[in-house]
Scaffold this motif. Sequence first.
Motif, PDB file in Angstrom:
ATOM      1  N   GLN A 717       5.510  26.058 -29.531  1.00  0.00           N
ATOM      2  CA  GLN A 717       5.620  27.217 -30.784  1.00  0.00           C
ATOM      3  C   GLN A 717       4.866  26.858 -31.828  1.00  0.00           C
ATOM      4  OE1 GLN A 717       6.803  30.153 -30.666  1.00  0.00           O
ATOM      5  NE2 GLN A 717       6.747  30.824 -32.900  1.00  0.00           N
ATOM      6  N   LYS A 718       5.157  25.812 -32.426  1.00  0.00           N
ATOM      7  CA  LYS A 718       4.267  25.318 -33.821  1.00  0.00           C
ATOM      8  C   LYS A 718       2.892  25.593 -33.476  1.00  0.00           C
ATOM      9  CE  LYS A 718       7.900  23.109 -36.195  1.00  0.00           C
ATOM     10  NZ  LYS A 718       8.872  23.534 -35.468  1.00  0.00           N
ATOM     11  N   ARG A 740       5.433  36.486 -28.797  1.00  0.00           N
ATOM     12  CA  ARG A 740       5.277  35.724 -30.005  1.00  0.00           C
ATOM     13  C   ARG A 740       6.423  36.120 -31.015  1.00  0.00           C
ATOM     14  NH1 ARG A 740       1.940  33.669 -27.428  1.00  0.00           N
ATOM     15  NH2 ARG A 740      -0.239  33.493 -27.958  1.00  0.00           N
ATOM     16  N   LYS A 741       6.997  37.369 -30.880  1.00  0.00           N
ATOM     17  CA  LYS A 741       8.014  37.751 -31.991  1.00  0.00           C
ATOM     18  C   LYS A 741       9.187  37.052 -31.094  1.00  0.00           C
ATOM     19  CE  LYS A 741       9.531  39.892 -35.172  1.00  0.00           C
ATOM     20  NZ  LYS A 741       9.130  39.815 -36.368  1.00  0.00           N
ATOM     21  N   GLU A 744       9.213  33.517 -32.482  1.00  0.00           N
ATOM     22  CA  GLU A 744       9.394  33.464 -34.003  1.00  0.00           C
ATOM     23  C   GLU A 744      11.095  33.514 -34.025  1.00  0.00           C
ATOM     24  OE1 GLU A 744       7.316  36.243 -35.876  1.00  0.00           O
ATOM     25  OE2 GLU A 744       5.305  35.360 -35.514  1.00  0.00           O
ATOM     26  N   GLU A 747      12.715  30.239 -33.181  1.00  0.00           N
ATOM     27  CA  GLU A 747      12.176  29.121 -34.122  1.00  0.00           C
ATOM     28  C   GLU A 747      12.937  29.275 -35.576  1.00  0.00           C
ATOM     29  OE1 GLU A 747       8.226  29.213 -35.363  1.00  0.00           O
ATOM     30  OE2 GLU A 747       8.018  27.193 -36.189  1.00  0.00           O
ATOM     31  N   LYS A 748      13.029  30.511 -36.007  1.00  0.00           N
ATOM     32  CA  LYS A 748      13.952  30.385 -37.011  1.00  0.00           C
ATOM     33  C   LYS A 748      15.439  30.255 -36.769  1.00  0.00           C
ATOM     34  CE  LYS A 748      12.662  34.922 -37.906  1.00  0.00           C
ATOM     35  NZ  LYS A 748      12.328  36.256 -38.235  1.00  0.00           N
ATOM     36  N   ASP A 766      15.098  41.444 -34.637  1.00  0.00           N
ATOM     37  CA  ASP A 766      13.982  40.728 -34.302  1.00  0.00           C
ATOM     38  C   ASP A 766      13.843  40.970 -32.817  1.00  0.00           C
ATOM     39  OD1 ASP A 766      13.829  37.619 -36.409  1.00  0.00           O
ATOM     40  OD2 ASP A 766      13.137  39.777 -36.661  1.00  0.00           O
ATOM     41  N   ASP A 785       1.030  39.627 -35.348  1.00  0.00           N
ATOM     42  CA  ASP A 785       1.665  38.977 -34.473  1.00  0.00           C
ATOM     43  C   ASP A 785       0.769  38.255 -33.425  1.00  0.00           C
ATOM     44  OD1 ASP A 785       4.012  41.596 -33.806  1.00  0.00           O
ATOM     45  OD2 ASP A 785       4.378  39.646 -34.643  1.00  0.00           O
TER      46      ASP A 785
END
Length: 839
Positions: A717-718, A740-741, A744, A747-748, A766, A785
């Motif tokens: 992801q990073k 991608r969304k 993210e 990841e959050k 999200d 994005d």
Amino acid sequence: MEKFHGHEIFVQLLRLLLLLLLSLQCLSSDYTPPSKYFINCGSSSTISDTTRTFVGDVSSDSFTLSPKPEAVEDSSPSPATSQLYRTARLFRSPSSYEFEIDQFGIYLVRLHFFPFSSPTDLFTALFDVSVSGLPLLLHNFTVQNTSNLPLIKEFLLTINISKFIVKFEPSQESSFAFVNAIELFIAPDSFIPHSALLVTRKGGKNSSYKGLLSRVLQKIHRVNVGGREIEHDSDTLWRNWVPDDTFLFNRSTARNKSYDQPIQYQEGQSEYNYSDRNIAPDNVYSTAKEMNTNKGDQLQFFNISWGFNVTKNATHLLRVHFCDITSASLSVSPWINLYINSIFSRNIKIITLAVPFYLDFVVVSDNSGLLNISIGPHRDSPVNNSFLNGLEIMEIMEELGSVSMENESKKKTTPLLVGLVVGGLALVCIVTVVLSLRSKCRKEKPAEASHWLPVTVDGGLSSHSRVYEATIHGSPVPHLNLGLKIPFAEIQSATKNFSGKLLVGKGGFGKVYQGTLRNGMKVAVKRSQPGHGQGLPEFQTEILVLSKIRHRHLVSLIGYCDERNEMILVYEFMQKGTLRNHLYDSDLPCLSWKQRLEICIGAARGLHYLHTGSEGGIIHRDIKSTNILLDDDFVAKVADFGLSRSGLPNQTHVSTAVKGTFGYLDPEYFRTQQLTDKSDVYSFGVVLLEVLCARPVINPSLPREQMNLAEWVMVWQKKGLLEQVIDPLLVGKVNLNSLRKFGESAEKCLKEDGTDRPTMGDVVWDLEYAFQLQQTAMQREPLEDSTNDAASTFPFPTIQRYPSYSLSTSDIHGPKRRDDSSERTESEVFSQLRIDNGR
């Protein structure tokens, strides 16, 4: 959005795009208007309008009327009178309607009264109306001879039983009761909050009124401010809204405002409650009352005030509706002061245009019997204006609770009640003996770890309550809903004496059976076993939690049994099983990306309600893919609340021993032993990756860097290469913007510091955005994005498929390969790795 520092233009464009996406869809709750129960009383005829069908109560088999009272018919009906009000059911002795309830939640109950011409003068009726297990809804009720007929009495109450009774009883021996029509149907999820800000006779701004879901609410006023009357066929819940003009103190202070553009319904988290068409129809939000100001006099500040007759010295739920249809832009949108009885004020800052929202208050009335509502501009308002769109007032009928099981069978409940009262002294004696015999054992072991005696088919052994036993042993569990108790004999019958053919699951708690209750309802029966993880505290917790919450995305508790040393929980049956079973280690068809997103959104909504919609908030503490269940339509519901803890008001965390399941456990919680709702957010983030990659969260058979799913996926992801680890069965089927969304959001959720993680409301937002990106092909700027839609057509690289193993304890036979290989490895040893009774 961190990637866009220094690119303000892109930030603004993205915000506009998000608003456009939200405006293109109706984000109303997933509510289907019900088809029952709508009863045409005293008739064999079926009457239909545009949206409802009222069934005659003479021959219907969907409910029971006992005893059969007499029917009366209008002897000289007016052509203008609806067919529904030309017949009535007349009761000269206590009589009742009994309804089968197949879905628990908040229900609307409407009773229609229209006294027509008949040999019996219906205006002389004097009677009481009650419902299952509750005090009277109507006492010494009579219908006044006025022009405002028919008279419709509306109530909202929580029903969590399978049989619901509406009883009519004459108040006097010479009197009688009657009714023309009955409506009984379930309301949308979260239609009524559990708590609301309390406004006392002295004002007050810091206290809350809790327990609304355990009260009965009676509608007093429902007002369309600034608009015309809204009749039932223009409302999804068949409500009538009346104009506000008759309630205004000074009509010259206000003018009507209308709006001819679509109302922009919105979901997500806000300091206000976003509305939908089930909360109030479009016609409420497209009209308003605003200040009748002289534009040349900007210093002319005043209030618009309404007065409503209410019950004296009573408690009322006040719901006020707002939708800014008065402003051209947010820069000239008013800041409004809302006043209640001139002793309480609330400042409301409009944050979006044409987006409806509402606020709830619980207001204690005084001796005047009048509730005053005023609006006016805040002193710092950008514009000299204020507005209001709608208003509802419901009386909270004190001392009423959610419906109990009293009506299920008088032959069963009467002995139960008598036994509880008359047998109390005998029970105390028995308990004293039991305490003396078990005191030594209990010093050595917790109560829930004691060995259980075998249960025989014919009854055998003790039938006393295990929950009650724990209470008298010093672990009191207040407010257990005794109405949810199900006799052990009925559970035996439902599961054919726990037949192995009906076994649908096994795990740390014991076994799960499919069953069918006598009323035909299919249920899942979770029977705990000695030596397994399901202990008495978890059993009690699950009952307490699930008996006071209802939500579309939380599994409903049907009942429980604690007889004969048993601990049994009965839930609604989820036909499609666990989410995990649809991801790996089974032969079930692959879930599409759209299905996976919908499942994640549903589970997130349920978890968000758990955190915010319950008293003090509830932390689940064991979120994982095996605790997310799917019904026949793949609607996700969060399950298994045995480890749940209540979030304590005014505290940032709960200090507690670490419990959960290895791989999903929040590292911050593990390290500090301080539990917060952000611990659930972390676990849900792991579930998101499990959904994305379709593999276990811990897989010791893989190389070290791939063993832990969260750590492995976050590396990709990073790097911005999340597509490298996606489930190969989804290759070429996922819009990369959506991916991608989704990444993210995960990841959050997995941030090391809990304060950096989003709320579940943010996660819902999200995921819904990711769903829209998957649904809608859009041409986007390269920085939006991280990619544009054209990239979604690029082929995915060939990915090696590693065999994946289940680490869930729900499979007693150990993990299985996805490729159906029967080879066993040392990884199975890790499949039982748990953290302190994590289940």
